[in-house]
Design an enzyme around this catalytic site. Structure first.
Site, PDB file in Angstrom:
ATOM      1  N   PRO A  92       0.819  -1.221   0.000  1.00 12.99           N
ATOM      2  CA  PRO A  92       0.000   0.000   0.000  1.00 12.99           C
ATOM      3  C   PRO A  92       0.849   1.265   0.000  1.00 12.99           C
ATOM      4  O   PRO A  92       0.354   2.336  -0.349  1.00 12.99           O
ATOM      5  CB  PRO A  92      -0.807  -0.106   1.304  1.00 12.99           C
ATOM      6  N   GLU A 119       0.788  -7.074   8.341  1.00 15.60           N
ATOM      7  CA  GLU A 119       0.680  -5.613   8.424  1.00 15.60           C
ATOM      8  C   GLU A 119       1.740  -4.928   7.578  1.00 15.60           C
ATOM      9  O   GLU A 119       1.741  -3.710   7.446  1.00 15.60           O
ATOM     10  CB  GLU A 119       0.769  -5.142   9.876  1.00 15.60           C
ATOM     11  N   ARG A 157       0.388  -8.329 -21.437  1.00 10.24           N
ATOM     12  CA  ARG A 157      -0.298  -7.826 -22.636  1.00 10.24           C
ATOM     13  C   ARG A 157       0.595  -6.944 -23.480  1.00 10.24           C
ATOM     14  O   ARG A 157       0.347  -6.773 -24.675  1.00 10.24           O
ATOM     15  CB  ARG A 157      -1.511  -6.965 -22.249  1.00 10.24           C
ATOM     16  N   ASP A 172      -7.067   0.318 -27.951  1.00 13.53           N
ATOM     17  CA  ASP A 172      -7.809   1.242 -28.811  1.00 13.53           C
ATOM     18  C   ASP A 172      -7.912   2.630 -28.199  1.00 13.53           C
ATOM     19  O   ASP A 172      -6.919   3.306 -28.082  1.00 13.53           O
ATOM     20  CB  ASP A 172      -9.207   0.696 -29.115  1.00 13.53           C
TER      21      ASP A 172
HETATM   22  C1  JBZ Z   1      -1.895  -3.429  -2.112  1.00 10.47           C
HETATM   23  C2  JBZ Z   1       0.643  -6.220   3.614  1.00 10.47           C
HETATM   24  O1  JBZ Z   1       0.406  -6.691   2.354  1.00 10.47           O
HETATM   25  C3  JBZ Z   1      -0.377  -5.931   1.547  1.00 10.47           C
HETATM   26  C4  JBZ Z   1      -1.570  -5.420   2.022  1.00 10.47           C
HETATM   27  C5  JBZ Z   1      -2.348  -4.616   1.198  1.00 10.47           C
HETATM   28  C6  JBZ Z   1      -1.930  -4.358  -0.073  1.00 10.47           C
HETATM   29  C7  JBZ Z   1      -0.740  -4.905  -0.528  1.00 10.47           C
HETATM   30  C8  JBZ Z   1       0.041  -5.711   0.269  1.00 10.47           C
HETATM   31  S1  JBZ Z   1      -0.470  -4.345  -2.141  1.00 10.47           S
HETATM   32  N1  JBZ Z   1      -2.555  -3.537  -0.993  1.00 10.47           N
HETATM   33  C9  JBZ Z   1      -2.289  -2.590  -3.247  1.00 10.47           C
HETATM   34  O2  JBZ Z   1      -1.726  -2.737  -4.318  1.00 10.47           O
HETATM   35  O3  JBZ Z   1      -3.170  -1.752  -3.060  1.00 10.47           O
END
Ligand code: JBZ
Length: 239
Positions: A92, A119, A157, A172
């Protein structure tokens, strides 16, 4: 030939994804080779531990640095100019994935994708082993596996030869940064609803013009952020 390695604690999640549909065909045709590695195989303790409690307290667990750094180094080599692969952590905290980023990734002959879980990942492992962090969007997921699959599909792709028709590689109208307009197939009438006459007219120029107009209309209504600032307000400017 693009090579992609995936490091995950849930290798089974990738099974059907890697063998079905476009990604499966691309692998069978030799355009891409994707290998999935179970992070637990790189844990040296008896219980193959990959997580531990966070320093400072708090809920949940953190991915331990040792198995992760050893997995990445075994697959991609140590971080630095010698490293053959681009190592990406799905997290995230990453920069948002978009089509431009996919285009920048497909130039690498070798990608290694590390799927975050729990986490998060011990920051020292990120600093020591990861080249780049990517997120697929601002919604809460439980791990990086689904984001890794999204990245794989988007990048495969773009590998030359994977899509028979190079027009569909750019998507496209999305190649021009727009949404596609509405699509229709047979029957010409369904539950009283007709396919637009122009699409059945055989006038290819008129069809192209109509599609371009509908694409702009859809984009202006649904994703005005994709349009240049100058086009976001202006009403139904024909042409
Ligand atoms: C991602 C802790 O591991 C995670 C948790 C949420 C998460 C990802 C990895 S990658 N969300 C995203 O690409 O939004």
């Amino acid at each position: 030939m693009l090579r992609i390695d995936v490091i995950t604690i849930f290798p089974g999640l990738f099974e059907p994804f890697l063998h079905e549909s476009m990604v499966g065909i691309a692998q069978r045709e030799g355009h891409v080779r994707i290998e999935v590695h179970d992070l637990r195989h790189f844990a040296r303790d008896r219980h193959h531990t990959v997580d531990d409690a966070p320093y400072g307290g708090g809920p949940g667990m953190v991915m331990k640095p040792e198995p992760l750094v050893e997995a990445v180094e075994a697959i991609a080599g140590p971080k630095g100019p010698e490293r053959s692969a681009r190592v990406i952590l799905l997290s995230p905290q990453g920069r948002r994935l978009d089509q431009e980023r996919l285009g920048a990734l497909v130039v690498h002959p070798h990608l290694a994708l590390v799927c975050g879980r729990y986490e998060g990942v011990d920051q020292r492992a990120v600093d020591l082993a990861i080249d780049e962090e990517i997120s697929i969007g601002d919604y809460v997921l439980s791990g990086g596996e689904v984001p890794a699959m999204a990245l794989i599909e988007g990048v495969v792709r773009l590998v030359p030869g994977v899509l028979g028709n190079p027009e569909s590689a750019s998507g496209d109208s999305f190649g021009a940064g727009l949404l596609e307009g509405p699509q229709y197939t047979r029957p010409a009438q369904f539950r009283g609803l007709d396919v637009p006459e122009v699409l059945r007219s055989g006038d290819h120029q008129a069809v192209a013009r109509w599609r371009a107009e509908r694409a702009r209309e859809f984009t202006r209504e649904r994703r005005p952020d994709l349009l240049p600032d100058s086009d976001q307000l202006g009403g139904e400017s024909e042409s």
